[in-house]
Design a protein around this motif. Structure first.
Motif, mmCIF file in Angstrom:
data_model
loop_
_atom_site.group_PDB
_atom_site.id
_atom_site.type_symbol
_atom_site.label_atom_id
_atom_site.label_comp_id
_atom_site.label_asym_id
_atom_site.label_seq_id
_atom_site.Cartn_x
_atom_site.Cartn_y
_atom_site.Cartn_z
ATOM 1 N N LEU A 10 0.881 -1.166 0.000
ATOM 2 C CA LEU A 10 0.000 0.000 0.000
ATOM 3 C C LEU A 10 0.921 1.219 0.000
ATOM 4 O O LEU A 10 1.262 1.753 1.049
ATOM 5 N N HIS A 12 2.847 4.659 -0.087
ATOM 6 C CA HIS A 12 2.615 5.986 0.480
ATOM 7 C C HIS A 12 3.820 6.866 0.158
ATOM 8 O O HIS A 12 4.957 6.446 0.322
ATOM 9 N N ASP A 41 4.064 0.888 3.255
ATOM 10 C CA ASP A 41 2.878 0.837 4.104
ATOM 11 C C ASP A 41 2.772 2.133 4.899
ATOM 12 O O ASP A 41 3.715 2.927 4.952
ATOM 13 N N TYR A 42 1.620 2.338 5.502
ATOM 14 C CA TYR A 42 1.365 3.583 6.227
ATOM 15 C C TYR A 42 2.277 3.730 7.444
ATOM 16 O O TYR A 42 2.779 4.823 7.719
ATOM 17 N N ILE A 66 1.605 12.971 3.926
ATOM 18 C CA ILE A 66 1.597 11.575 3.488
ATOM 19 C C ILE A 66 0.498 11.449 2.441
ATOM 20 O O ILE A 66 -0.660 11.784 2.704
ATOM 21 N N HIS A 68 -1.542 8.859 0.065
ATOM 22 C CA HIS A 68 -1.898 7.442 -0.074
ATOM 23 C C HIS A 68 -1.895 7.089 -1.561
ATOM 24 O O HIS A 68 -2.928 7.107 -2.225
ATOM 25 N N HIS A 70 -1.551 4.325 -3.075
ATOM 26 C CA HIS A 70 -2.292 3.124 -3.439
ATOM 27 C C HIS A 70 -3.734 3.462 -3.777
ATOM 28 O O HIS A 70 -4.354 2.816 -4.617
ATOM 29 N N ARG A 71 -4.285 4.502 -3.170
ATOM 30 C CA ARG A 71 -5.656 4.916 -3.481
ATOM 31 C C ARG A 71 -5.731 5.595 -4.837
ATOM 32 O O ARG A 71 -6.753 5.523 -5.516
ATOM 33 N N HIS A 82 -5.145 2.342 6.283
ATOM 34 C CA HIS A 82 -4.717 3.705 5.930
ATOM 35 C C HIS A 82 -4.413 3.659 4.480
ATOM 36 O O HIS A 82 -4.079 4.400 3.752
#
Length: 82
Positions: A10, A12, A41-42, A66, A68, A70-71, A82
């Motif tokens: 994921l 970031h 990762d978060y 930060i 995201h 991955h979103r 997250h």
């Protein structure tokens, strides 16, 4: 298998820069942005964010964020975690 085993990445992004004012997110110098890195990762991103934010605590206009990633890469992904 990925570097992190079976755990899904994921991604970031942690970056920051000096803001023009404290009321908005407009950077003074886009060329001067500090790209801290991309993290898997978060939790790892949060650790990097805290370290950079602590280093610049005396400059009220300096902000780190930060993103995201991955979103952005998979907008259909559920917002779990997250």
């Amino acid at each position: 298998m990925t570097e992190s085993g079976d755990k899904k990445q994921l991604l970031h992004l942690v970056f920051g820069g000096e803001l023009e004012s404290l009321d908005d997110v407009q950077f003074r110098d886009l060329k001067g942005l500090d790209i801290v890195g991309i993290f898997p990762d978060y939790a790892t991103a949060l650790t990097a964010w805290k370290a950079k934010a602590q280093q610049t605590v005396d400059n009220a206009h300096m902000r780190y964020f930060i993103v995201h990633m991955h979103r952005l890469l998979d907008p259909q992904e559920k917002a779990g975690g997250h």
